[in-house]
Motif scaffolding. Sequence first.
Motif, short mmCIF file in Angstrom:
data_model
loop_
_atom_site.label_atom_id
_atom_site.label_comp_id
_atom_site.label_asym_id
_atom_site.label_seq_id
_atom_site.Cartn_x
_atom_site.Cartn_y
_atom_site.Cartn_z
N ALA A 167 -39.62 10.77 -22.78
CA ALA A 167 -39.84 10.03 -21.54
C ALA A 167 -38.57 10.01 -20.69
O ALA A 167 -38.61 10.15 -19.46
N SER A 168 -37.43 9.84 -21.34
CA SER A 168 -36.15 9.84 -20.62
C SER A 168 -35.91 11.20 -19.97
O SER A 168 -35.47 11.27 -18.81
N GLY A 174 -30.22 13.57 -18.40
CA GLY A 174 -29.68 14.69 -19.14
C GLY A 174 -29.61 14.37 -20.64
O GLY A 174 -29.95 13.27 -21.08
N VAL A 175 -29.13 15.36 -21.40
CA VAL A 175 -29.06 15.20 -22.86
C VAL A 175 -28.13 14.06 -23.25
O VAL A 175 -28.49 13.20 -24.07
N TRP A 176 -26.93 14.03 -22.67
CA TRP A 176 -25.97 13.01 -23.05
C TRP A 176 -26.38 11.63 -22.54
O TRP A 176 -26.14 10.61 -23.20
N ARG A 180 -26.99 8.47 -24.94
CA ARG A 180 -26.22 7.23 -24.77
C ARG A 180 -27.11 6.02 -24.52
O ARG A 180 -26.83 4.93 -25.03
N LEU A 181 -28.19 6.19 -23.76
CA LEU A 181 -29.00 5.05 -23.36
C LEU A 181 -30.26 4.85 -24.20
O LEU A 181 -30.82 3.75 -24.22
N VAL A 182 -30.69 5.91 -24.90
CA VAL A 182 -31.95 5.82 -25.64
C VAL A 182 -31.74 6.04 -27.14
O VAL A 182 -32.09 5.18 -27.95
N THR A 183 -31.16 7.17 -27.49
CA THR A 183 -31.06 7.53 -28.91
C THR A 183 -30.06 6.66 -29.65
O THR A 183 -30.37 6.09 -30.71
#
Length: 266
Positions: A167-168, A174-176, A180-183
Amino acid sequence: MRLSRLSRTTLAIVAGAILVIVYVPLGVVLVNSFSTSTSLSWPPPGFTLEWWQRAFQSAGAMEAVGTSVFVAIIATAIALVLGTLISFALQRFDFFGRHTVNLLVILPIALPGIITGIALNNFFRTIMGVPLSIWTVVIAHATFCIVTVFNNVIARLRRTGTKLEEASADLGAGVWTTFRLVTFPQLRSALLAGGLLAFALSFDEIIVTTFTAGSGVTTLPIFILNNMFRPNQAPIVSVIAVVLVLVSIIPIWLAQRLSGDEQQRR
């Protein structure tokens, strides 16, 4: 599942007996740390705080504590990085030999410590030609500390899945940014729990350390082993053993609390 009264009573007796066998000796060590006897005679003829004062004034003991803390911190940091990367590789990607790699990652924690110690000793001295030092101890500890981080992180990845990350990405992150915000917020407690367990595992390890430490490297468990049978050192060793137990209990307790709180939130 419902157990009969006889089964519950039997389980309670067995569990109680196991707890007595494990914790009564630890209680004896605690009492001996306050004993006035230098030979740890039982029952203690008297109680004193002298051994606690002498233990904390011992330069050798303090140096050993510092060495153990240094090794545990570096080994834990290495384990956090490598254990997390391996977890992502095995959980998020499908490739040939994945199950074999999974087994090889977990294997060091299952092998007897003396086997791991001999193998690493031969690797450092014979194959690599590297002299044993504090850094060989760090590498040796990292090999089995990785397992605790790996188990915690891969279990969390299996539970969380990839829907929030997808969803992000769909929203343009982006990947980072997604990491940083989800994973990372989803993995934070698992990483902390794995790191605490790795620190505790490294801090009180002695068998692998004995085979991979140089002549000038003395961790706290090695200090205890070297001084256990020296004259008038037994009470001081008891004090250090009590401190070692407390230092080992705190990270494990915190890791359990973190895991329990995470399950309650879910």
